[in-house]
Design a protein around this motif. Structure first.
Motif, PDB file in Angstrom:
ATOM      1  N   GLU A 399       2.372  -4.470   4.495  1.00 14.90           N
ATOM      2  CA  GLU A 399       1.911  -5.127   5.714  1.00 14.90           C
ATOM      3  C   GLU A 399       0.611  -4.520   6.214  1.00 14.90           C
ATOM      4  O   GLU A 399      -0.275  -5.206   6.720  1.00 14.90           O
ATOM      5  N   GLN A 400       0.470  -3.170   6.124  1.00 16.36           N
ATOM      6  CA  GLN A 400      -0.718  -2.501   6.630  1.00 16.36           C
ATOM      7  C   GLN A 400      -1.764  -2.258   5.537  1.00 16.36           C
ATOM      8  O   GLN A 400      -2.767  -1.599   5.784  1.00 16.36           O
ATOM      9  N   SER A 401      -1.539  -2.827   4.354  1.00 21.44           N
ATOM     10  CA  SER A 401      -2.472  -2.674   3.231  1.00 21.44           C
ATOM     11  C   SER A 401      -2.751  -1.201   2.934  1.00 21.44           C
ATOM     12  O   SER A 401      -3.894  -0.787   2.756  1.00 21.44           O
ATOM     13  N   LEU A 402      -1.679  -0.394   2.917  1.00 18.87           N
ATOM     14  CA  LEU A 402      -1.821   1.034   2.647  1.00 18.87           C
ATOM     15  C   LEU A 402      -1.198   1.369   1.306  1.00 18.87           C
ATOM     16  O   LEU A 402      -0.055   1.007   1.033  1.00 18.87           O
ATOM     17  N   SER A 403      -1.957   2.069   0.468  1.00 21.72           N
ATOM     18  CA  SER A 403      -1.400   2.603  -0.768  1.00 21.72           C
ATOM     19  C   SER A 403      -0.708   3.921  -0.447  1.00 21.72           C
ATOM     20  O   SER A 403      -0.774   4.423   0.678  1.00 21.72           O
ATOM     21  N   THR A 404      -0.040   4.474  -1.480  1.00 21.63           N
ATOM     22  CA  THR A 404       0.594   5.786  -1.289  1.00 21.63           C
ATOM     23  C   THR A 404      -0.434   6.822  -0.888  1.00 21.63           C
ATOM     24  O   THR A 404      -0.222   7.604   0.053  1.00 21.63           O
ATOM     25  N   PHE A 405      -1.566   6.831  -1.562  1.00 17.54           N
ATOM     26  CA  PHE A 405      -2.609   7.811  -1.257  1.00 17.54           C
ATOM     27  C   PHE A 405      -3.139   7.611   0.163  1.00 17.54           C
ATOM     28  O   PHE A 405      -3.317   8.577   0.917  1.00 17.54           O
ATOM     29  N   SER A 406      -3.389   6.360   0.545  1.00 19.94           N
ATOM     30  CA  SER A 406      -3.915   6.087   1.878  1.00 19.94           C
ATOM     31  C   SER A 406      -2.931   6.506   2.970  1.00 19.94           C
ATOM     32  O   SER A 406      -3.319   7.056   4.000  1.00 19.94           O
ATOM     33  N   GLY A 407      -1.659   6.222   2.714  1.00 25.45           N
ATOM     34  CA  GLY A 407      -0.647   6.633   3.694  1.00 25.45           C
ATOM     35  C   GLY A 407      -0.629   8.133   3.882  1.00 25.45           C
ATOM     36  O   GLY A 407      -0.564   8.637   5.012  1.00 25.45           O
ATOM     37  N   HIS A 408      -0.652   8.897   2.786  1.00 25.79           N
ATOM     38  CA  HIS A 408      -0.675  10.356   2.894  1.00 25.79           C
ATOM     39  C   HIS A 408      -1.939  10.831   3.609  1.00 25.79           C
ATOM     40  O   HIS A 408      -1.877  11.725   4.468  1.00 25.79           O
ATOM     41  N   MET A 409      -3.102  10.243   3.276  1.00 24.88           N
ATOM     42  CA  MET A 409      -4.349  10.685   3.886  1.00 24.88           C
ATOM     43  C   MET A 409      -4.356  10.432   5.394  1.00 24.88           C
ATOM     44  O   MET A 409      -4.868  11.238   6.168  1.00 24.88           O
ATOM     45  N   ARG A 410      -3.789   9.286   5.811  1.00 21.72           N
ATOM     46  CA  ARG A 410      -3.738   9.004   7.245  1.00 21.72           C
ATOM     47  C   ARG A 410      -2.921  10.087   7.967  1.00 21.72           C
ATOM     48  O   ARG A 410      -3.309  10.557   9.039  1.00 21.72           O
ATOM     49  N   ASN A 411      -1.804  10.479   7.386  1.00 21.06           N
ATOM     50  CA  ASN A 411      -0.989  11.538   8.002  1.00 21.06           C
ATOM     51  C   ASN A 411      -1.733  12.870   8.035  1.00 21.06           C
ATOM     52  O   ASN A 411      -1.704  13.592   9.036  1.00 21.06           O
ATOM     53  N   ILE A 412      -2.406  13.206   6.926  1.00 20.65           N
ATOM     54  CA  ILE A 412      -3.096  14.505   6.848  1.00 20.65           C
ATOM     55  C   ILE A 412      -4.264  14.554   7.830  1.00 20.65           C
ATOM     56  O   ILE A 412      -4.530  15.592   8.463  1.00 20.65           O
ATOM     57  N   VAL A 413      -4.963  13.428   7.984  1.00 23.45           N
ATOM     58  CA  VAL A 413      -6.055  13.374   8.970  1.00 23.45           C
ATOM     59  C   VAL A 413      -5.519  13.667  10.370  1.00 23.45           C
ATOM     60  O   VAL A 413      -6.116  14.431  11.134  1.00 23.45           O
ATOM     61  N   ALA A 414      -4.379  13.048  10.710  1.00 25.21           N
ATOM     62  CA  ALA A 414      -3.780  13.280  12.026  1.00 25.21           C
ATOM     63  C   ALA A 414      -3.349  14.740  12.179  1.00 25.21           C
ATOM     64  O   ALA A 414      -3.497  15.339  13.261  1.00 25.21           O
ATOM     65  N   ILE A 415      -2.823  15.330  11.106  1.00 25.12           N
ATOM     66  CA  ILE A 415      -2.381  16.733  11.169  1.00 25.12           C
ATOM     67  C   ILE A 415      -3.575  17.664  11.365  1.00 25.12           C
ATOM     68  O   ILE A 415      -3.536  18.592  12.186  1.00 25.12           O
ATOM     69  N   LEU A 416      -4.668  17.425  10.631  1.00 27.25           N
ATOM     70  CA  LEU A 416      -5.841  18.311  10.726  1.00 27.25           C
ATOM     71  C   LEU A 416      -6.501  18.251  12.099  1.00 27.25           C
ATOM     72  O   LEU A 416      -7.222  19.177  12.486  1.00 27.25           O
ATOM     73  N   LYS A 417      -6.269  17.173  12.848  1.00 29.64           N
ATOM     74  CA  LYS A 417      -6.834  17.092  14.192  1.00 29.64           C
ATOM     75  C   LYS A 417      -6.127  18.043  15.157  1.00 29.64           C
ATOM     76  O   LYS A 417      -6.687  18.420  16.188  1.00 29.64           O
ATOM     77  N   LYS A 418      -4.900  18.424  14.841  1.00 23.76           N
ATOM     78  CA  LYS A 418      -4.090  19.193  15.795  1.00 23.76           C
ATOM     79  C   LYS A 418      -3.680  20.575  15.295  1.00 23.76           C
ATOM     80  O   LYS A 418      -3.385  21.466  16.103  1.00 23.76           O
ATOM     81  N   ALA A 419      -3.619  20.786  13.997  1.00 26.45           N
ATOM     82  CA  ALA A 419      -3.048  22.029  13.461  1.00 26.45           C
ATOM     83  C   ALA A 419      -3.923  23.231  13.794  1.00 26.45           C
ATOM     84  O   ALA A 419      -5.155  23.157  13.734  1.00 26.45           O
TER      85      ALA A 419
END
Length: 808
Positions: A399-419
């Protein structure tokens, strides 16, 4: 805490299991709403509550039994509503449970300070409890004692009912009317009492028809003669109902007036029940309280004065288990990295347990900061993280046109903003789902970024470049999950410090791939990598051997410690028995000394009467005083085992040797001896003493003998004093016939009298009481007996008679 991370870690499932241990809905709601706290003091307090509750439940059967979630009822009463009797009973039982908990925890506030602090907020409303108990019975019926008016109204109801029934009964017994009735019964229709009239007699009895049967054959009538009686009865019932309503309204008003006390109290009760639920859950998962580390590791460097982050490893888990897996089958893991470790790179086969290991770490950290005990061995430690981030699982979305890699990268981007350095970051399959070269490079770059931020990081990967990175980078360690090549199954055992091996060729060979293909594949691999893999295999093998040997050594050490503790306990018991025997011997010696003093005093009186000199007696008195000083010295604990052994060249002591007891200054004969102690007969006393207190009589005499060249012994100035020997403090007559006992008793009392003993103890036992009766009858008329009495509780009670000897 990040809600998405908690969902990925399956933390809500933990809360659902916790809620199952709650006893009422208010605490279950609290359990389901629990969240890890980033505040260190709050987290420590939550853990302390769980520990106290666990201790309390292990020692008592205290629960919130009888409590209900009465928030809705109390809120209704506060808004002027009227509560039903059962609702009021629920409020009463809840207030009683609160009072019981409060009293118990206040009484033990020193042992359970956190629980006692919560208990102080529990409501105490004894007047309301008493009012409800006075007005409502356990079955929910409003009692006559609720009000004088209600009691009078119920009396009127009973009278009206009896009159009505009496009048209707006449219709059943009257011959003329009874023949017209379908049945001789009285029943009710629409709240009115009626009788069943056969339809063919309609109009022959003046009455009001209230109903008819389904067939029309029966009419249910109320005779006009009983209408007023029915009305009176119904009016009395309505008056009773109104008075009951008034009573319930008054009680509800009392509840509403105390709503400000009861509602916060229910919240406190829910907190207590939640603490009990956490304790029960900890028992269910066989958990322990973790050591919580504070993440404020800043201090001044002694070298340059600059502020720096100084921390030990943030996580130490010993025999940790995933709390959602069966504890009987799950393989525990140990995570105890070296000091200063910031990141762990985890490698291993697919389905080998990498994801479960990562979830275990994150889940246990969240549980600890929620106040839950973790399924791990005591001594496990976790930092109190400000945030926990996890990227685990497949995040692809059509539905969101996300591949496995894209999904992981979106999560990691959010984590790097706060960690930051106070965060725990968990990344599964870092860099996966794209070109291996680019994915590996991204994975190393992300890991470097997290290391620069000094975040505690756990990474699972298949990239060999990350293994090398972990091996060469300070603060990063490799870890691997083992794989059994014989069974082609993972063992789920975590090894810290070594990367996982590449088992592709070995697995392919085991599955039957032609050897030529295996060799062709091996030829394509860099020989350096093959050598490294072989070396790694050797290291794993040697490590397993070392681990097995260490296990054997630990078992041997544990057994040695157990034997050491057992031996120490036995030696302590022996030493206690030795001291008890010495104390007993000293007491007997003091008694003998008192007897001697009495004899000396008697002799002095006789010498005075005969006008004889008292010098000899004085010498004996001085020796008696010296002996008393030695006897009264405290019993010392035994020293080293080799004390008291004879010097080399001397014959060791043996049974039958005549010895001198150094501290007492008396002679005796050795009856028996062991390595440490000897049993010595000294006059009438049998003593058990340390070997170092003994000296052979001939050695003592030779050491004390004066030199013939320089000294001569002084001439004797008086005669040697000879005193009758003591027959001993006790006479044991158990198991003897009456005649034998009387003969021994008479001889014993004669010798005790001559020895000047003040009292003796006759042991005859309890048995049937015949021997005791015979002995006491003999004592009653014996010339040497002044008086006698039954032994005290510690002396043998009815089985012993204490005899006071008459003075000469």
């Amino acid at each position: 805490m990040d809600s998405k991370t908690l969902a990925v870690l399956e933390f809500p499932k933990i809360l659902a299991r916790l809620a199952e241990f709650c006893d009422f809905s208010a605490s279950a709601e609290l359990a389901l709403a629990l969240q890890p706290t980033a505040d260190y003091e709050e987290a420590v307090g939550r853990l302390a509550e769980t520990t106290e509750a666990r201790k309390l439940l292990s020692l008592t059967d205290l629960t919130i039994g009888g409590a209900h979630d009465i928030r809705e009822q109390v809120d209704l009463a506060a808004r002027g509503g009227v509560l039903e009797p059962q609702e009021l009973l629920d409020i009463q039982s809840t207030l009683i449970a609160c009072g019981r908990l409060r009293r118990t925890l206040e009484k033990h506030a020193d042992d359970y300070p956190h629980l006692a602090e919560i208990a102080l907020r529990l409501p105490a409303a004894p007047e309301l409890v008493e009012a409800i108990g006075r007005c409502i019975a356990e079955n929910g019926e409003v009692l006559d004692s609720a009000s004088p008016v209600l009691a009078d109204l119920r009396r009127q109801v009973r009278i009206a009912h009896d009159r009505l029934m009496s009048r209707l009964q006449r219709y059943l017994t009257d011959a003329e009317t009874a023949s017209k009735l379908q049945d001789a019964v009285i029943t009710q229709r629409d709240g009115r009492y009626v009788i069943p009239l056969r339809a063919e007699f309609k109009g022959q009895v003046k009455a009001i028809v209230h109903d008819q049967s389904s067939t029309g054959a029966t009419l249910f009538i109320e005779p006009l003669a009983v209408v007023e009686l029915n009305n009176a009865y119904r009016e009395a019932q309505i008056a009773e109902r109104d008075e009951i309503r008034r009573v319930l309204t008054a009680l509800s008003a009392q509840v509403g007036a105390l709503a400000g006390l009861i509602l916060p109290g229910i919240a406190a009760l829910a907190e207590l029940d939640l603490a009990f639920a956490k304790a029960k859950y900890a028992e269910a998962v066989r958990g322990c309280e973790p050591i919580l580390l504070k993440m404020d590791g800043k201090r001044r460097s002694a070298d340059d004065g600059k502020s720096s982050i100084v921390r030990q490893s943030s996580i130490r888990l010993l025999n940790a288990r995933h709390p959602l897996l069966d504890p009987a089958t799950v393989v525990p893991i140990n995570i105890d990295p070296p000091e200063g470790t910031l990141a762990v790179v985890l490698t291993g086969p697919n389905t080998g347990g990498k994801t479960v290991t990562l979830k275990t770490v994150g889940l246990l950290a969240a549980m600890a900061q929620t106040g839950l005990h973790i399924p791990a061995q005591s001594g496990s430690a976790l930092a109190c993280f400000q945030a926990i981030f996890a990227d685990i699982g497949d995040e692809q979305s059509i539905e969101q046109s996300l591949s496995t890699f894209s999904g992981h990268m979106r999560n990691i981007v959010a984590i790097l903003k706060k960690a930051d350095w106070r965060s725990l970051v968990i990344l599964d399959e870092l860099g996966a789902g794209t070109d291996p070269a680019e994915g590996s490079a991204l994975a190393r770059a992300i890991l470097k970024e997290l290391l620069e931020r000094r975040a505690t990081t756990f990474v699972a990967t298949h990239y060999p470049e990350l293994k090398t990175f972990a091996h060469t980078t300070p603060g990063v360690v490799n870890a691997s999950l083992e794989f059994d090549l014989q069974t082609l199954r993972p063992t789920y055992k975590l090894t810290l410090g070594l990367p996982g091996r590449s088992n592709a060729l070995a697995i392919a060979a085991r599955l039957g791939l032609p050897q030529a293909v295996i060799e062709a594949a091996r030829a394509e691999i860099d020989p350096a990598e093959l050598r490294a893999d072989k070396l790694l295999a050797d290291i794993h093998r040697q490590r397993k051997l070392a681990f097995r040997e260490r296990e054997k050594a630990e078992k041997a050490r544990a057994e040695a410690r157990r034997l050491e503790r057992e031996l120490a306990a036995r030696l302590e018991q022996i030493e206690a028995e030795r001291q008890a025997e010495l104390e007993k011997a000293r007491a007997e010696g003091l008694l003998e000394l008192e007897v001697l003093k009495a004899q000396i005093e008697t002799l002095k009186q006789e010498l005075k009467k005969a006008r004889q000199p008292l010098e000899a007696v004085k010498a004996v008195e001085e020796q008696a005083e010296e002996l008393q000083e030695k006897i009264e010295r405290p019993v010392r604990r035994r020293k080293a085992a080799d004390e008291g052994r004879p010097p080399s060249g001397q014959r060791p002591l043996a049974a039958g040797d005549r010895v001198l007891l150094r501290h007492l200054g008396v002679e005796g004969v050795i009856l028996a001896l062991d390595e440490e102690q000897a049993e010595v007969q000294a006059g009438a006393l049998r003593l058990r003493v340390r070997r170092e207190e003994l000296k052979r009589k001939e050695e003592a005499e030779s050491a004390a003998a004066p030199s013939t060249e320089t000294e001569t012994p002084p001439p004797a100035t008086g005669r040697r004093l000879s005193l009758p020997a003591s027959p001993g403090l006790e006479l044991d007559l158990r198991g003897q016939t009456a005649d034998e006992a009387l003969d021994r008793l008479d001889d014993y009392l004669d010798r005790a009298f001559l020895a000047g003993m003040p009292f003796v103890r006759i042991i005859h036992g309890k048995g049937t009481g015949k021997l005791r009766q015979v002995i006491r009858e003999a004592l009653r008329n014996h010339p040497h007996v002044h008086s006698f009495e039954e032994g005290g509780e510690k002396e043998g009670g009815a089985g012993v008679t204490v005899v006071k000897i008459a003075s000469a």
